[in-house]
Write an enzyme that holds these catalytic residues in place. Structure first.
Site, PDB file in Angstrom:
ATOM      1  N   TRP A   1       0.830  -1.210   0.000  1.00  0.00           N
ATOM      2  CA  TRP A   1       0.000   0.000   0.000  1.00  0.00           C
ATOM      3  C   TRP A   1       0.856   1.249   0.000  1.00  0.00           C
ATOM      4  O   TRP A   1       0.585   2.210  -0.715  1.00  0.00           O
ATOM      5  CB  TRP A   1      -0.981  -0.016   1.176  1.00  0.00           C
ATOM      6  CG  TRP A   1      -1.979  -1.125   1.051  1.00  0.00           C
ATOM      7  CD1 TRP A   1      -2.161  -2.152   1.932  1.00  0.00           C
ATOM      8  CD2 TRP A   1      -2.914  -1.351  -0.021  1.00  0.00           C
ATOM      9  NE1 TRP A   1      -3.148  -2.990   1.476  1.00  0.00           N
ATOM     10  CE2 TRP A   1      -3.621  -2.532   0.293  1.00  0.00           C
ATOM     11  CE3 TRP A   1      -3.209  -0.681  -1.208  1.00  0.00           C
ATOM     12  CZ2 TRP A   1      -4.620  -3.048  -0.539  1.00  0.00           C
ATOM     13  CZ3 TRP A   1      -4.198  -1.189  -2.032  1.00  0.00           C
ATOM     14  CH2 TRP A   1      -4.883  -2.356  -1.702  1.00  0.00           C
TER      15      TRP A   1
ATOM     16  N   ASP B   1      -1.636   6.583   6.669  1.00  0.00           N
ATOM     17  CA  ASP B   1      -2.687   5.716   6.135  1.00  0.00           C
ATOM     18  C   ASP B   1      -2.976   4.701   7.241  1.00  0.00           C
ATOM     19  O   ASP B   1      -2.183   3.797   7.487  1.00  0.00           O
ATOM     20  CB  ASP B   1      -2.195   5.024   4.859  1.00  0.00           C
ATOM     21  CG  ASP B   1      -3.190   3.977   4.328  1.00  0.00           C
ATOM     22  OD1 ASP B   1      -4.249   3.779   4.960  1.00  0.00           O
ATOM     23  OD2 ASP B   1      -2.894   3.352   3.284  1.00  0.00           O
TER      24      ASP B   1
ATOM     25  N   LYS C   1     -12.232  -1.867   7.002  1.00  0.00           N
ATOM     26  CA  LYS C   1     -11.442  -2.818   7.788  1.00  0.00           C
ATOM     27  C   LYS C   1     -11.768  -2.769   9.277  1.00  0.00           C
ATOM     28  O   LYS C   1     -11.856  -3.799   9.904  1.00  0.00           O
ATOM     29  CB  LYS C   1      -9.954  -2.615   7.533  1.00  0.00           C
ATOM     30  CG  LYS C   1      -9.577  -3.273   6.218  1.00  0.00           C
ATOM     31  CD  LYS C   1      -8.466  -2.616   5.480  1.00  0.00           C
ATOM     32  CE  LYS C   1      -8.407  -3.161   4.058  1.00  0.00           C
ATOM     33  NZ  LYS C   1      -7.630  -2.311   3.173  1.00  0.00           N
TER      34      LYS C   1
HETATM   35  C1  LIG Z   1      -7.020  -1.889   2.118  1.00  0.00           C
HETATM   36  C2  LIG Z   1      -6.015  -0.836   2.201  1.00  0.00           C
HETATM   37  C3  LIG Z   1      -5.921   0.179   1.246  1.00  0.00           C
HETATM   38  C4  LIG Z   1      -6.790   0.234   0.003  1.00  0.00           C
HETATM   39  O1  LIG Z   1      -8.104   0.480   0.326  1.00  0.00           O
HETATM   40  P1  LIG Z   1      -9.207   0.641  -0.815  1.00  0.00           P
HETATM   41  O2  LIG Z   1     -10.403   0.992  -0.022  1.00  0.00           O
HETATM   42  O3  LIG Z   1      -9.329  -0.671  -1.500  1.00  0.00           O
HETATM   43  O4  LIG Z   1      -8.787   1.716  -1.720  1.00  0.00           O
HETATM   44  C5  LIG Z   1      -4.967   1.157   1.428  1.00  0.00           C
HETATM   45  N1  LIG Z   1      -4.141   1.145   2.483  1.00  0.00           N
HETATM   46  C6  LIG Z   1      -4.206   0.180   3.423  1.00  0.00           C
HETATM   47  C7  LIG Z   1      -3.268   0.217   4.583  1.00  0.00           C
HETATM   48  C8  LIG Z   1      -5.131  -0.843   3.305  1.00  0.00           C
HETATM   49  O5  LIG Z   1      -5.192  -1.808   4.228  1.00  0.00           O
END
Ligand SMILES: *Cc1c(COP(=O)(O)O)cnc(C)c1O
Length: 354
Positions: A99, A166, A190
């Site tokens: 990511w 993030d 998540k």
């Molecule tokens: C899942 C995830 C993403 C991507 O998320 P999307 O909603 O699919 O764009 C980005 N960063 C992290 C740390 C993630 O776990």
């Protein structure tokens, strides 16, 4: 079912119950949550409550704004540099996994993305420490929990430039000094609700400093002025996030979420470390409390184990497609009984096959 999905992932049963009731009859209005206008007082109350829960859980000062925006965290890979990094300027990034490296790629479309620290040399199995961030960089971007590789920043880096996180896969799972960050973003699916909405928390003083014209829908300042109602927001996803945030608070807040996730992940890692067939390559001090990533070296045996998980109603334990192996995600709503069940199965499997 034992739901170890990495995202979208397990949600509290009572949130699912309340969300499904609201699809049929929202707050006894006789209307579905899917049918109400986003500028009605009904929805304004929902988004205000969600915003307040975020402020309370993060203990944010008035210098921060809370936004609920469209798109996944992937949108933020682009929206962050679009708003904060002018052409020719440099931003620092940590390359600690899939990511983070996607975020770097997007940032380089707007300015210079400088990799301040990378864990590539050891297959992203650790978190870099003691690295320097040049003071002329506009910000440092980290992925606080590497969902795919199973590492987590247990200590935030000390830097003298704005810090951006993030937090998609560990948001609201632990106590953090959120004031160390200037901008935090997280896709909801998540730990915070349903897919379709991003939480963005931003320090207002960070904005308005670049010359690039920004399309309105991408402009944080425009969203702040419109209180996240610049256009139709993802109403239902915000509603589910509000219910989940309400649940986190009711259960005891971030201290309780952290206690539970430490208990669950300690059990998981100590079990895996004690079994001869299972190997976790992640440095002990950097292991994620959310996503445990490990392997059985013999591929046939690993496939057999994954089949046995399936037969025991355990879903989502197959590793990310480019990494392989086994991944057990232990988000807030995952019951400790599910981790216990997994550990019992792994122990039994190890006895039979080693
Ligand atoms: C899942 C995830 C993403 C991507 O998320 P999307 O909603 O699919 O764009 C980005 N960063 C992290 C740390 C993630 O776990």
């Amino acid at each position: 079912m034992h739901n170890f999905n990495s995202g979208p992932s397990v949600l509290p049963q009572e949130v699912l119950q309340q969300a499904s009731e609201a699809v049929l009859n929202f707050n006894n209005t006789g209307l579905s949550i899917l049918e109400i206008g986003h500028r009605t007082n009904w929805f304004i109350d929902v988004i205000n409550e969600a915003r307040q829960h975020v402020k309370d859980l993060m203990q944010l000062s008035d210098g921060y704004e809370v936004l609920f925006l469209h798109g996944g965290a992937t949108t933020q890979f682009m929206q962050v540099p679009m708003n904060l990094l002018d052409t020719g300027e440099t931003a620092a990034y940590c390359d600690n996994g899939i990511w983070g490296s996607k975020a770097i790629k997007e940032a380089s479309l707007f300015g210079n993305a400088f990799v301040a620290a990378s864990s590539k040399d050891k297959n992203h199995t650790y978190i870099p420490k003691n690295f320097q961030v040049p003071s002329h960089t506009k910000y440092l971007h980290i992925t606080t929990n590497n969902t795919v590789e199973g590492t987590q920043w247990h200590q935030l880096p000390e830097v003298n430039v704005p810090l951006i996180g993030d937090m998609s896969s560990d948001i609201f799972s632990r106590q953090v000094d959120f004031s160390r960050f200037d901008l935090i973003y997280a896709g909801a699916q998540k730990n915070m609700g349903a897919a379709g909405v991003n939480l963005v928390v931003v320090k207002k003083s960070l904005l308005g400093k670049i010359k690039r014209p920004i399309p309105a829908i991408m402009d944080y300042q425009k969203h702040i002025e419109a209180h996240s109602l610049l256009n139709t927001p993802p109403v239902f996803a915000i509603y589910v996030a509000m219910l989940t945030l309400r649940w986190i608070k009711k259960e005891g807040g971030l201290a309780e979420m952290e206690k539970r996730s430490i208990e669950k992940s300690n059990l998981l890692y100590s079990t895996i470390d004690s079994l001869s067939l299972f190997k976790c390559h992640v440095a002990k001090e950097d292991r994620s409390h959310m996503n445990a990533v490990f392997f059985i070296e013999d591929e046939n045996l690993q496939n057999k184990f994954l089949e046995e998980c399936k037969a025991a109603n355990m879903v989502g334990v197959k590793g990310y497609r480019t990494v392989g192996g086994i991944r057990v995600s232990m988000y807030n709503a995952l019951a400790s009984e599910s981790v216990q069940a997994f550990c019992e199965l792994a122990t039994y499997f190890n006895q039979k096959n080693s």
